[in-house]
Design a protein around this motif. Structure first.
Motif, PDB file in Angstrom:
ATOM      1  N   UNK A  29      -3.623  25.511   2.358  1.00 19.12           N
ATOM      2  CA  UNK A  29      -2.742  25.270   1.215  1.00 19.12           C
ATOM      3  C   UNK A  29      -3.176  23.953   0.606  1.00 19.12           C
ATOM      4  N   UNK A  30      -3.239  23.925  -0.717  1.00 23.25           N
ATOM      5  CA  UNK A  30      -3.717  22.703  -1.374  1.00 23.25           C
ATOM      6  C   UNK A  30      -2.725  22.203  -2.408  1.00 23.25           C
ATOM      7  N   UNK A  31      -2.730  20.893  -2.562  1.00 24.18           N
ATOM      8  CA  UNK A  31      -1.928  20.233  -3.587  1.00 24.18           C
ATOM      9  C   UNK A  31      -2.927  19.629  -4.572  1.00 24.18           C
ATOM     10  N   UNK A  32      -2.847  20.087  -5.813  1.00 24.90           N
ATOM     11  CA  UNK A  32      -3.829  19.638  -6.802  1.00 24.90           C
ATOM     12  C   UNK A  32      -3.635  18.166  -7.154  1.00 24.90           C
ATOM     13  N   UNK A  33      -2.375  17.777  -7.405  1.00 22.04           N
ATOM     14  CA  UNK A  33      -2.060  16.376  -7.718  1.00 22.04           C
ATOM     15  C   UNK A  33      -0.812  15.973  -6.956  1.00 22.04           C
ATOM     16  N   UNK A  34      -0.708  14.708  -6.634  1.00 18.36           N
ATOM     17  CA  UNK A  34       0.450  14.191  -5.913  1.00 18.36           C
ATOM     18  C   UNK A  34       1.747  14.558  -6.639  1.00 18.36           C
ATOM     19  N   UNK A  35       2.723  15.043  -5.874  1.00 16.28           N
ATOM     20  CA  UNK A  35       3.997  15.427  -6.449  1.00 16.28           C
ATOM     21  C   UNK A  35       4.093  16.901  -6.810  1.00 16.28           C
ATOM     22  N   UNK A  36       2.968  17.592  -6.886  1.00 17.98           N
ATOM     23  CA  UNK A  36       2.986  19.014  -7.193  1.00 17.98           C
ATOM     24  C   UNK A  36       3.194  19.813  -5.905  1.00 17.98           C
ATOM     25  N   UNK A  37       3.684  21.049  -6.036  1.00 21.80           N
ATOM     26  CA  UNK A  37       3.864  21.869  -4.832  1.00 21.80           C
ATOM     27  C   UNK A  37       2.516  22.306  -4.258  1.00 21.80           C
ATOM     28  N   UNK A  38       2.513  22.597  -2.970  1.00 28.03           N
ATOM     29  CA  UNK A  38       1.321  23.137  -2.330  1.00 28.03           C
ATOM     30  C   UNK A  38       1.234  24.624  -2.655  1.00 28.03           C
ATOM     31  N   UNK A  39       0.018  25.108  -2.855  1.00 31.25           N
ATOM     32  CA  UNK A  39      -0.208  26.527  -3.134  1.00 31.25           C
ATOM     33  C   UNK A  39      -1.281  27.037  -2.195  1.00 31.25           C
ATOM     34  N   UNK A  40      -1.166  28.313  -1.850  1.00 30.41           N
ATOM     35  CA  UNK A  40      -2.164  28.907  -0.968  1.00 30.41           C
ATOM     36  C   UNK A  40      -3.506  28.925  -1.685  1.00 30.41           C
ATOM     37  N   UNK A  41      -4.521  28.378  -1.018  1.00 33.29           N
ATOM     38  CA  UNK A  41      -5.845  28.290  -1.623  1.00 33.29           C
ATOM     39  C   UNK A  41      -6.786  29.350  -1.068  1.00 33.29           C
ATOM     40  N   UNK A  42      -6.572  29.739   0.183  1.00 31.30           N
ATOM     41  CA  UNK A  42      -7.462  30.711   0.809  1.00 31.30           C
ATOM     42  C   UNK A  42      -7.441  30.556   2.312  1.00 31.30           C
ATOM     43  N   UNK A  43      -8.468  31.059   2.953  1.00 31.66           N
ATOM     44  CA  UNK A  43      -8.563  31.035   4.407  1.00 31.66           C
ATOM     45  C   UNK A  43      -9.930  30.534   4.834  1.00 31.66           C
ATOM     46  N   UNK A  44      -9.980  29.980   6.029  1.00 29.83           N
ATOM     47  CA  UNK A  44     -11.255  29.634   6.654  1.00 29.83           C
ATOM     48  C   UNK A  44     -11.243  30.198   8.067  1.00 29.83           C
ATOM     49  N   UNK A  45     -12.406  30.568   8.543  1.00 32.94           N
ATOM     50  CA  UNK A  45     -12.560  31.071   9.904  1.00 32.94           C
ATOM     51  C   UNK A  45     -13.375  30.053  10.677  1.00 32.94           C
ATOM     52  N   UNK A  46     -12.831  29.657  11.843  1.00 30.45           N
ATOM     53  CA  UNK A  46     -13.483  28.613  12.620  1.00 30.45           C
ATOM     54  C   UNK A  46     -13.159  28.801  14.103  1.00 30.45           C
TER      55      UNK A  46
END
Length: 96
Positions: free
Chosen positions: A10-27
């Motif tokens: 989940x990523x936050x584009x700018x401080x104060x904005x909500x987090x949004x699902x960005x994708x997945x990683x496999x590790x």
């Protein structure tokens, strides 16, 4: 050989904005997942912050049961006139 795990990012584009699902990683583990997530979602400065969550820790909530039956919180679910009528009937003071 180690097992692979899927982590949701989940990523936050700018401080104060909500987090949004960005994708997945496999590790193989959380340490590598963090490195992969930083590389994929943060290296170009497009994210201010990232959340990394193991997929098995994400729970889906698909049923919303009104356990407390708080109808007064819904505009269409509470009629003061009907409640007053019921109260008057119980008290025996119904106007005819």
């Amino acid at each position: 050989m180690s097992a692979e795990h899927v982590f949701e990012v989940f990523r936050q584009e700018r401080k104060g904005q909500p987090f949004q699902h960005a994708g997945s990683v496999t590790a193989p583990d959380g340490r590598f997942a963090e490195i992969y997530a930083r590389e994929q979602y943060g290296r170009r400065g497009e994210s201010d912050a990232l959340w990394l969550v193991p997929r098995e820790a994400v729970a889906e909530i698909d049923r919303f049961v009104d356990e407390f039956d708080l109808k007064y919180r819904r505009v269409d679910g509470y009629s003061i006139k009907e409640r007053l009528k019921e109260a008057r009937e119980r008290a025996g003071t119904v106007e005819g």
